[in-house]
Write a protein that holds these residues in place. Structure first.
Motif, PDB file in Angstrom:
ATOM      1  N   GLY A 284       0.435  -0.627  -0.363  1.00  0.00           N
ATOM      2  CA  GLY A 284      -0.219   0.242   0.056  1.00  0.00           C
ATOM      3  C   GLY A 284       1.277   0.889   0.159  1.00  0.00           C
ATOM      4  O   GLY A 284       0.314   2.512  -0.011  1.00  0.00           O
ATOM      5  N   LEU A 285       2.095   1.213   0.006  1.00  0.00           N
ATOM      6  CA  LEU A 285       3.218   2.460  -0.013  1.00  0.00           C
ATOM      7  C   LEU A 285       2.888   3.197  -1.407  1.00  0.00           C
ATOM      8  O   LEU A 285       2.479   4.657  -0.942  1.00  0.00           O
ATOM      9  CB  LEU A 285       4.257   2.188  -0.273  1.00  0.00           C
ATOM     10  CG  LEU A 285       5.326   1.646   0.945  1.00  0.00           C
ATOM     11  CD1 LEU A 285       6.750   1.117   0.718  1.00  0.00           C
ATOM     12  CD2 LEU A 285       5.362   2.669   2.208  1.00  0.00           C
ATOM     13  N   CYS A 286       1.984   2.449  -2.447  1.00  0.00           N
ATOM     14  CA  CYS A 286       1.970   3.578  -3.678  1.00  0.00           C
ATOM     15  C   CYS A 286       0.719   4.249  -3.218  1.00  0.00           C
ATOM     16  O   CYS A 286       0.713   5.384  -3.796  1.00  0.00           O
ATOM     17  CB  CYS A 286       2.159   2.664  -4.883  1.00  0.00           C
ATOM     18  SG  CYS A 286       1.128   1.168  -4.636  1.00  0.00           S
ATOM     19  N   GLN A 287      -0.123   3.532  -2.934  1.00  0.00           N
ATOM     20  CA  GLN A 287      -1.390   4.390  -2.905  1.00  0.00           C
ATOM     21  C   GLN A 287      -1.414   5.439  -1.907  1.00  0.00           C
ATOM     22  O   GLN A 287      -1.662   6.122  -1.669  1.00  0.00           O
ATOM     23  CB  GLN A 287      -2.592   3.381  -1.895  1.00  0.00           C
ATOM     24  CG  GLN A 287      -3.940   3.969  -1.818  1.00  0.00           C
ATOM     25  CD  GLN A 287      -4.188   4.340  -0.376  1.00  0.00           C
ATOM     26  OE1 GLN A 287      -3.743   3.364   0.606  1.00  0.00           O
ATOM     27  NE2 GLN A 287      -5.218   5.387  -0.144  1.00  0.00           N
ATOM     28  N   ARG A 288      -0.561   4.983  -0.279  1.00  0.00           N
ATOM     29  CA  ARG A 288      -0.703   6.530   0.316  1.00  0.00           C
ATOM     30  C   ARG A 288       0.252   7.164  -0.139  1.00  0.00           C
ATOM     31  O   ARG A 288       0.452   8.418   0.371  1.00  0.00           O
ATOM     32  CB  ARG A 288       0.496   5.995   1.717  1.00  0.00           C
ATOM     33  CG  ARG A 288      -0.398   4.988   2.293  1.00  0.00           C
ATOM     34  CD  ARG A 288       0.125   3.845   3.633  1.00  0.00           C
ATOM     35  NE  ARG A 288       0.493   2.867   3.887  1.00  0.00           N
ATOM     36  CZ  ARG A 288       1.880   2.525   4.301  1.00  0.00           C
ATOM     37  NH1 ARG A 288       2.478   3.204   4.838  1.00  0.00           N
ATOM     38  NH2 ARG A 288       2.984   1.290   3.645  1.00  0.00           N
ATOM     39  N   VAL A 289       1.644   6.783  -1.139  1.00  0.00           N
ATOM     40  CA  VAL A 289       2.035   8.194  -1.610  1.00  0.00           C
ATOM     41  C   VAL A 289       1.623   8.997  -2.029  1.00  0.00           C
ATOM     42  O   VAL A 289       1.287   9.874  -2.170  1.00  0.00           O
ATOM     43  CB  VAL A 289       3.696   7.799  -1.942  1.00  0.00           C
ATOM     44  CG1 VAL A 289       3.423   7.829  -3.410  1.00  0.00           C
ATOM     45  CG2 VAL A 289       4.890   8.501  -1.718  1.00  0.00           C
TER      46      VAL A 289
ATOM     47  N   GLU B  70      -1.722   9.427  -1.931  1.00  0.00           N
ATOM     48  CA  GLU B  70      -2.405  10.214  -0.867  1.00  0.00           C
ATOM     49  C   GLU B  70      -1.963  11.247  -0.571  1.00  0.00           C
ATOM     50  O   GLU B  70      -2.447  12.893  -0.044  1.00  0.00           O
ATOM     51  CB  GLU B  70      -3.886   9.474  -0.322  1.00  0.00           C
ATOM     52  CG  GLU B  70      -4.498  10.325   0.335  1.00  0.00           C
ATOM     53  CD  GLU B  70      -5.409   9.083   0.569  1.00  0.00           C
ATOM     54  OE1 GLU B  70      -5.813   8.068   0.531  1.00  0.00           O
ATOM     55  OE2 GLU B  70      -6.185   9.249   2.336  1.00  0.00           O
ATOM     56  N   GLU B  71      -0.462  11.036   0.281  1.00  0.00           N
ATOM     57  CA  GLU B  71      -0.236  12.127   1.571  1.00  0.00           C
ATOM     58  C   GLU B  71       0.525  13.048   1.017  1.00  0.00           C
ATOM     59  O   GLU B  71       0.820  13.614   1.874  1.00  0.00           O
ATOM     60  CB  GLU B  71       0.543  10.758   2.303  1.00  0.00           C
ATOM     61  CG  GLU B  71      -0.337  10.357   3.345  1.00  0.00           C
ATOM     62  CD  GLU B  71       0.149   8.933   4.589  1.00  0.00           C
ATOM     63  OE1 GLU B  71       0.692   9.070   4.800  1.00  0.00           O
ATOM     64  OE2 GLU B  71      -0.665   7.662   4.711  1.00  0.00           O
ATOM     65  N   VAL B  72       1.118  12.287   0.096  1.00  0.00           N
ATOM     66  CA  VAL B  72       2.243  13.127  -0.331  1.00  0.00           C
ATOM     67  C   VAL B  72       2.114  14.095  -1.780  1.00  0.00           C
ATOM     68  O   VAL B  72       1.765  15.366  -1.815  1.00  0.00           O
ATOM     69  CB  VAL B  72       3.348  12.507  -0.814  1.00  0.00           C
ATOM     70  CG1 VAL B  72       4.716  13.551  -1.548  1.00  0.00           C
ATOM     71  CG2 VAL B  72       4.082  11.569   0.355  1.00  0.00           C
ATOM     72  N   VAL B  73       1.596  13.221  -2.404  1.00  0.00           N
ATOM     73  CA  VAL B  73       1.213  13.944  -4.139  1.00  0.00           C
ATOM     74  C   VAL B  73      -0.533  14.844  -4.234  1.00  0.00           C
ATOM     75  O   VAL B  73      -0.602  15.325  -4.408  1.00  0.00           O
ATOM     76  CB  VAL B  73       0.895  12.883  -5.309  1.00  0.00           C
ATOM     77  CG1 VAL B  73       0.625  13.650  -6.561  1.00  0.00           C
ATOM     78  CG2 VAL B  73       2.484  11.743  -5.312  1.00  0.00           C
ATOM     79  N   GLY B  74      -1.238  14.057  -3.141  1.00  0.00           N
ATOM     80  CA  GLY B  74      -2.076  14.388  -2.359  1.00  0.00           C
ATOM     81  C   GLY B  74      -3.196  14.374  -3.675  1.00  0.00           C
ATOM     82  O   GLY B  74      -4.336  15.212  -3.869  1.00  0.00           O
ATOM     83  N   LEU B  75      -3.075  13.143  -4.059  1.00  0.00           N
ATOM     84  CA  LEU B  75      -4.144  12.762  -5.100  1.00  0.00           C
ATOM     85  C   LEU B  75      -4.515  10.990  -4.679  1.00  0.00           C
ATOM     86  O   LEU B  75      -4.067  11.030  -3.400  1.00  0.00           O
ATOM     87  CB  LEU B  75      -3.926  12.591  -7.119  1.00  0.00           C
ATOM     88  CG  LEU B  75      -3.144  14.221  -7.023  1.00  0.00           C
ATOM     89  CD1 LEU B  75      -2.735  13.748  -8.707  1.00  0.00           C
ATOM     90  CD2 LEU B  75      -4.574  14.944  -7.216  1.00  0.00           C
ATOM     91  N   SER B  76      -5.862  10.589  -5.496  1.00  0.00           N
ATOM     92  CA  SER B  76      -5.818   9.494  -5.082  1.00  0.00           C
ATOM     93  C   SER B  76      -6.375   8.331  -6.444  1.00  0.00           C
ATOM     94  O   SER B  76      -7.209   8.329  -6.590  1.00  0.00           O
ATOM     95  CB  SER B  76      -7.322   9.596  -4.381  1.00  0.00           C
ATOM     96  OG  SER B  76      -7.203  10.099  -2.895  1.00  0.00           O
ATOM     97  N   ALA B  77      -5.165   8.648  -7.176  1.00  0.00           N
ATOM     98  CA  ALA B  77      -4.755   8.398  -8.380  1.00  0.00           C
ATOM     99  C   ALA B  77      -4.682   6.180  -8.345  1.00  0.00           C
ATOM    100  O   ALA B  77      -5.052   5.761  -9.498  1.00  0.00           O
ATOM    101  CB  ALA B  77      -4.600   8.139  -9.203  1.00  0.00           C
ATOM    102  N   ILE B  78      -4.210   6.458  -7.250  1.00  0.00           N
ATOM    103  CA  ILE B  78      -4.431   4.657  -7.081  1.00  0.00           C
ATOM    104  C   ILE B  78      -5.138   3.841  -5.631  1.00  0.00           C
ATOM    105  O   ILE B  78      -5.457   4.912  -4.272  1.00  0.00           O
ATOM    106  CB  ILE B  78      -3.281   4.445  -6.663  1.00  0.00           C
ATOM    107  CG1 ILE B  78      -1.566   5.005  -7.328  1.00  0.00           C
ATOM    108  CG2 ILE B  78      -2.399   2.624  -6.077  1.00  0.00           C
ATOM    109  CD1 ILE B  78      -0.651   4.203  -6.507  1.00  0.00           C
TER     110      ILE B  78
END
Ligand SMILES: Cc1cc2nc3c(=O)[nH]c(=O)nc-3n(C[C@H](O)[C@H](O)[C@H](O)COP(=O)(O)O)c2cc1C
Ligand code: FES
Lengths: 221, 633
Positions: free
Chosen positions: A150-155, A157-165
């Motif tokens: 789930g690192l990809c999803q978290r990065v 959401e949390e760092v890029v600020g999107l929910s693409a994954i």
């Protein structure tokens, strides 16, 4: 913000800790000092104590899902295993990173990883480092690399600020992909997910997230 | 119901004080003639399934039809589950307390004619004690009820759960009025602490201590604080919480309001699984009625204390009963557990201090406040006070819901109340605590049923499901069944649960197909330990319990599967063959006609044979044989 925090925490050396609230406890019978709010893992890293991790990255909030970083917390005769990447340090606790209980969990998890990500070189090396070279679990997909940490999803959401994954579905059917498995144009193609992925699995998943752009990223690279 | 209409006619009135409530109750009671005949029909899910609604409809229709010769027309009341589900539909005649069981719509005319009009008892509908062969007239003399101690369930089966007035007459909201008028919030917490009440949702955490920690967290973080009811009950074979919510929703509500008062909460949540529509409906009606009477909402009983509550439907995932998953689900996110190194009393719903308790835990609160913590702690045993509701299912005569004081020997529950295994053989084992509990063998039948003794035996209290097994149940198959359940229900977030449970199930599959090895048993134990130590939430960490306890107590049965390729209970299909004993078979052809694959041959009045190659081992032949000629070997 978290990212900066993470970096700051890593840069802090024990000498600098003195100025801030210091928490003293023991890892492997050795006295260690940590700042309030640190995790056991962060403290161990400071002191060069090696704890294997996969789903942890300082840039994002820990979720404690891979369970590779388990360590033993002992109090007298009583003990339990805790995930060091999320367990907050407390004054006076005693932690052991290499005990039979820890090894048992670690071995089994590495075997699970060997079976679930048979195509991943990183996993094979990690397992080998801990003396695990074969697995008792059955391999379902010989080409799989993703361990669904789930690192990809978290990065995203949390760092890029999107929910693409998204991490989709439950239990044995869990998988990583675009939200609702529909390729999404939310993705800006920043590649953070590919960079953070501990097993290179995102290289391949990336294109399913973005749909089919004219030039797939895997070819760009 | 009809004799309460005069009180109802005044319309809903807001009750403003304890005095008001008492006066209102007295007024309701005045309108009731305790000697007025009443026909009570159980509308619990079990009785509804066996035709309870048809029975109550038939009674209503008969009463509505003219020509009843009775001097007084009896009232009719439908109630929540009375517990004795295996004997449903149940009908109780008041005031005599005559207990009729397995009532069919065609019996209704006779009940009215004979029992109501002439006061005669219909022998055929009475319960027959299988041990003594005696017919029993009154509910309280039936062993199933006699050995119980119904405290939490005391109203269920007596009141109409959709009628607030019924509940008030049975003492409902008395504790709330008492607390609001005569007790400080602190005193309420102290009473719960004194009672020793431990959470009924599984872990047995002392409720008073949880509330106290919440108060400490509130001191640090301030309000809001939330109170939440866990009504997600997902264990196979468990229906305690459903019965309480359906049969006495006001008790749950009253407990929750008391908790809110103690903690200073203004908002609460009822998390009920969507598969329980009747519970949701009854709770909804109860909330509406309570609001209309000033027992919920703004300025409760004119005390200045306001509190309201909302129902959340759980989408049916077992893991959503786990506290952190339940919170994320209420917050509108996928119900995945989170690591729990910060307790939910400090950081629960929306990061706020939150008290989550199980349905049955909340339903105990009014009792404690009404009668006092001191009274409560005298019930049960010192470390496990009060009573516990169990659902008794499996190979037991009296399937149903029972409530007993904590600390009763297991055999009392299974044999005295449950009536033992059909056929009279001793039970083989009892699985307590649901899928994450353990299997207790007959040799430990005197184990006291309380939190600590069950844990010592390797099992746990869990939510209170008790599955009784006899010697036709295979422990390997049982462990496999529960693992498959948990494997399906795992959220998949952590590795040990997502992969470990599947692997364990695969190994057990191997045993049931005769492919097991000694190394597999060692693997099972070592992997179990890794999952117990490594899983993220209690679904995973408790999942190996059924496997570990069955290996601990029934190792020889595992060994039989691997060494002798034999399933002693005759359950694992790959290891058994069906044969017809030519001596016992008289050639009635019954089995041959029923066999779905047509693999049984033999002429009329001649011994039959089963072709082992074609047989799918469905067992229909064995069930259909009246001469016990089909053998499993
Ligand atoms: C997988 C899992 C499922 C659970 N399901 C329920 C449930 O259905 N009902 C319940 O009250 N508690 C359930 N629990 C326990 C809750 O997490 C929690 O401990 C309980 O609701 C607290 O209330 P209590 O202290 O009154 O028991 C479950 C726990 C786990 C790990
Ligand atoms: S690194 Fe701690 S659980 Fe994955």
């Amino acid at each position: 913000m978290r990212y900066l925090q993470g970096i700051l925490q890593i840069r802090c050396c024990p000498d600098h800790i003195r100025e801030i609230a210091v928490i003293e406890f023991k890892i492997n019978d050795k006295e260690v000092k940590a700042r309030e709010g640190w995790t056991i893992l962060e403290t161990a890293k400071e002191y060069g104590i090696d704890i294997p991790t996969l789903c942890h990255h300082p840039a994002v909030a820990p979720t404690g899902s891979c369970r590779l970083c388990m360590v033993e917390l002992r109090e007298g005769d009583w003990s339990k295993l805790v995930a060091s990447c999320i367990y907050p340090v407390k004054k006076g606790i005693t932690i052991y990173t290499e005990t039979p209980k820890v090894h048992n969990v670690r071995r089994w998890i590495l075997e699970m990883l060997l079976a679930s990500c048979p195509a991943s070189e990183e996993i094979r090396e990690l397992a080998q480092k801990h003396g695990v070279i074969s697995t008792r679990f059955s391999v379902h997909d010989p080409n799989q690399k993703c361990l669904i940490c789930g690192l990809c999803q978290r990065v995203c959401e949390e760092v890029v600020g999107l929910s693409a994954i998204a991490v989709l579905d439950r239990g044995v059917h869990k998988k990583v992909g675009a939200p609702f498995l529909r390729p999404t144009d939310i993705c800006v193609g920043c590649g953070s997910c590919v960079t953070i992925c501990p097993t290179d699995a995102m290289q391949e998943i990336f294109d399913t997230v973005r749909g089919k752009p004219e030039l797939p990223l895997s070819q760009l690279a | 119901m009809h004799n309460q209409s005069s009180a109802l006619q005044q319309g809903p009135c807001r009750l403003e004080s304890l005095d008001d409530l008492n006066k209102f109750r007295e007024q309701l009671e005045r309108n009731i003639d305790p000697d007025h005949p009443e026909i009570v029909v159980c509308h619990g899910t079990g009785c509804l399934a066996s035709g309870g609604e048809a029975v109550s409809n038939a009674i209503q229709a008969t009463l509505d039809a003219s020509g009843i010769k009775a001097k007084v027309i009896p009232g009719i009341k439908t109630t929540g589950c009375q517990g004795f589900c295996s004997r449903g539909p149940l009908v109780l005649i008041r005031p005599q307390g005559i207990f009729y069981q397995r009532v069919k719509p065609k019996d209704v005319g006779e009940i009215i004619e004979k029992t109501i009009v002439q006061g005669e008892i219909i022998n055929r509908l009475l319960y027959k004690d299988p041990q003594t062969g005696e017919k029993i007239i009154h509910e309280e003399e039936i062993p199933f009820y006699k050995y119980q101690d119904r405290k939490v369930l005391h109203n269920i089966g007596k009141i109409d759960p959709t009628n607030l007035y019924d509940s008030i007459m049975a003492g409902g909201y008395q504790a709330l009025a008492k607390a609001l008028t005569t007790m400080t919030p602190e005193q309420v917490v102290q009473e719960v602490e004194l009672s020793g009440l431990r959470g009924r949702g599984g872990a047995g955490f002392p409720a008073g201590r949880k509330w106290r920690s919440a108060l400490l967290a509130i001191e640090k973080k301030g309000r809001p604080v939330y109170v939440v009811v866990n009504g997600d009950e997902g264990d196979p074979g468990a229906f305690m919480d459903r019965t309480i919510m359906e049969g006495d929703p006001h008790a749950v509500l009253e407990g929750l309001i008391l908790g809110a008062y103690a903690l200073g909460a203004t908002e609460g949540f009822l998390y009920v699984r969507a598969e329980y529509p009747l519970a949701i409906k009854h709770l909804g009606i109860a909330m509406e009625q309570a609001r209309a009477h000033g027992l919920l909402g703004k300025n409760i009983l004119n005390s200045g204390f306001s509190f309201d509550v909302r129902i959340n439907r759980g989408a049916g995932a077992f893991v959503c009963g786990e506290s952190t998953a339940l919170f994320t689900s209420i917050e509108g996110k996928p119900g995945n557990p989170k690591p729990k190194y910060v307790r939910s009393v400090e950081e629960g719903l929306w990061g706020r201090p939150t008290v989550l308790n199980n349905v049955e835990t909340w339903a105990n609160i009014p009792l404690i406040i009404d009668k006092g913590g001191d009274w409560y702690k005298k019930i049960g045993v010192s470390h496990s006070t009060g009573t516990k509701v169990f659902s008794l299912v499996g190979k037991v005569n009296n399937v149903g819901l029972v409530e007993v004081p904590m600390g009763l020997p297991l055999s009392d529950i299974v044999e005295k109340i449950g009536g033992g295994v059909p056929g009279g053989a001793p039970f083989k084992a009892v699985q307590t605590g649901g899928p994450s509990g353990g299997c207790i063998p007959y040799s430990l039948k005197d184990t006291a049923v309380d939190f600590d003794s069950l844990t010592e035996a390797g099992s746990m209290m869990g939510s209170g499901a008790m599955i009784v097994m006899d010697d036709t149940d295979c422990v390997v198959d049982l462990a496999r069944y529960f693992l498959r359940f948990l494997e399906e229900e795992s959220c998949g977030k952590c590795m040990p649960c997502r992969f470990g449970l599947s692997r364990m199930r695969e190994i057990l599959d191997g045993f049931s197909e005769g492919r097991g090895t000694q190394a597999d048993i060692d693997d099972l134990i070592s992997l179990s330990k890794a999952i117990q130590d490594g899983a993220l939430c209690a679904l995973g960490s408790s999942a190996p319990n059924p496997v570990l306890t069955t290996i601990r107590y029934f190792k020889e049965e595992y060994l039989a599967h691997l060494e002798d390729q034999n399933c002693p209970a005759g359950v694992c299909k790959a290891l058994i063959t069906f044969q017809i004993d030519p001596e016992a078979c008289n050639g009635c052809t019954s089995c041959a006609r029923k066999c779905p694959v047509g693999c049984i041959s033999g002429g009329k009045k001649e011994p039959h044979t089963i072709s082992a190659d074609e047989c799918i081992k469905c067992g229909i032949c064995k069930e259909s044989c009246k001469f016990d000629a089909v053998r499993i070997i």
